[in-house]
Design a protein around this motif. Sequence first.
Motif: not given
Lengths: 256, 267
Positions: A179-180, A175-177
Amino acid sequence: MWRASTRASIIREMEFRANFIAGLTRQLLWLLVFIFMVDVIFGTTEQLAGWHQSEVLVLIGISRIVEGLMGVLFVQNIMELPNLVRDGKFDFHLLKPVPAQLYTAFRRTNIDNFGNVIAGVLLTGYALIAGTITPGLPAILLALLVIAAGITIYYSLLIITATLVFYIDRLEFLWGFNILLSEPLTVPFDIFPRLPRVTLTYLIPIAFVVFVPAQALTGRLVWWHTPLALGLAALFLLIANAVWRTGIRKYSSASS
Amino acid sequence: MTLLVRQISRLCALEWSRILQYRADAILWLTAESTIPLISLAIWHTVSAASPTGPAARDVLTYFVVIIIIGLTTESWNGAFMARDILNGDIVKDLMKPFPVFWRYLADNLSEKAMKLLFAVPVTLIVLTTLADRFTPAIYEPIRLVYFLASLALAAVISFLTDHLIGTLAFWLEDVFQIRRYKVILEQVGTGVLIPFAFMPPLAVMLLGFLPFRFIISAPAEILLNQPVQTTVPQLFIFQSAWIAVLLVMEFGLWRRGLKRYVVPGQ
């Protein structure tokens, strides 16, 4: 299969209409936030790294369309891969009579993201008219072509990262990736210093998802960026497929 | 009191060992969480460099470097876990334990933050000390640092309470996650991460400046830079304390009422 899945998704969403409308309203609110931000920026300065207000709005409009489309088609599905592997449900994907990667990425059509697409089309249309930007048919076709290449690159980057789940048992960072990758899509890349700009254009080429298509519509496209976009899309798709196949060989079922 | 401290430190130790197992995941999250402030930095630095009025480019750079650390220190995500536990009934396991339910979420929150800050703080300190001439001089005054740390602690409490207040709504609402998604939008604008308050028109500062979100991210930064927007440093502290009081009353009021009407599904 995709058509049947889309039909099922629409029926499911219509069962929870309040939720569906709340989702659309949320996407509209996000759009208003972006418009407010642009208004504040251009209340302070006339240009943002050479981009005028209506051109930035075109870029934001395209970002809404593209992010909406990717949300409808595959982002949510790929994000669910770590949970599927952990719960052992990925076994069923391997047993389906379709390629496992395609089934994993496109099995469900998330039509609740369609609000972004509609909002993006309206904003892009408004910005083009308000800014008297009149892209010709070739510019529009080039923009669509680069968007298709950009979406392919984005898809490939997600697949490459998601494949890590076959090697490590927890991949919440997926999920963070996302966002990134998705956050920089809403700004003109000209605001970035040279190193991140070059990295995001050639190494992790998300510039082709929104920024380069916006350049095409606003008459700033560097001609060789179109063949480069197509070449990079083909290359990344090949890499993603190779990485996926290698990852699948490492997969061991978690189900009993 | 000693018992409470022992309980929370034991829970923190347990959570810490869990976080250590997934340290790569936590550190990668840190990168993702810094993305929005870094993009905002690129935008507003460009704006301030092109504009003769408004905040100086140096202040903008300092503001966004500082809010990365503030964001990591004050972030709270456990309200979503609590909502999920309430909805699927898992919270009953915690209700039977001999310490308040919140301790577990607090321990998880503190441990993951500690892991992220372990990497982020040294990097920030190195940048702030080696490139001191590029940052606002006020941040190097010891008294500002003391004020900042006090405000940061209050901000972390506001963030934790706001997050759990929404989580508690799961006692009444099935789709509390939709509310959380709306909160994210308000948060992005109201904290000053997307648009610093120093750039906002006065009316927007007035409307957004009283919400709790400003006092989670922007207020500690405004205090450290000694650049409060349309207010004063003491007033920022008063607002932070007032929000904590209001949120505490609301949170515990809702929690008690929620527990009374709670029927555990599927247990």
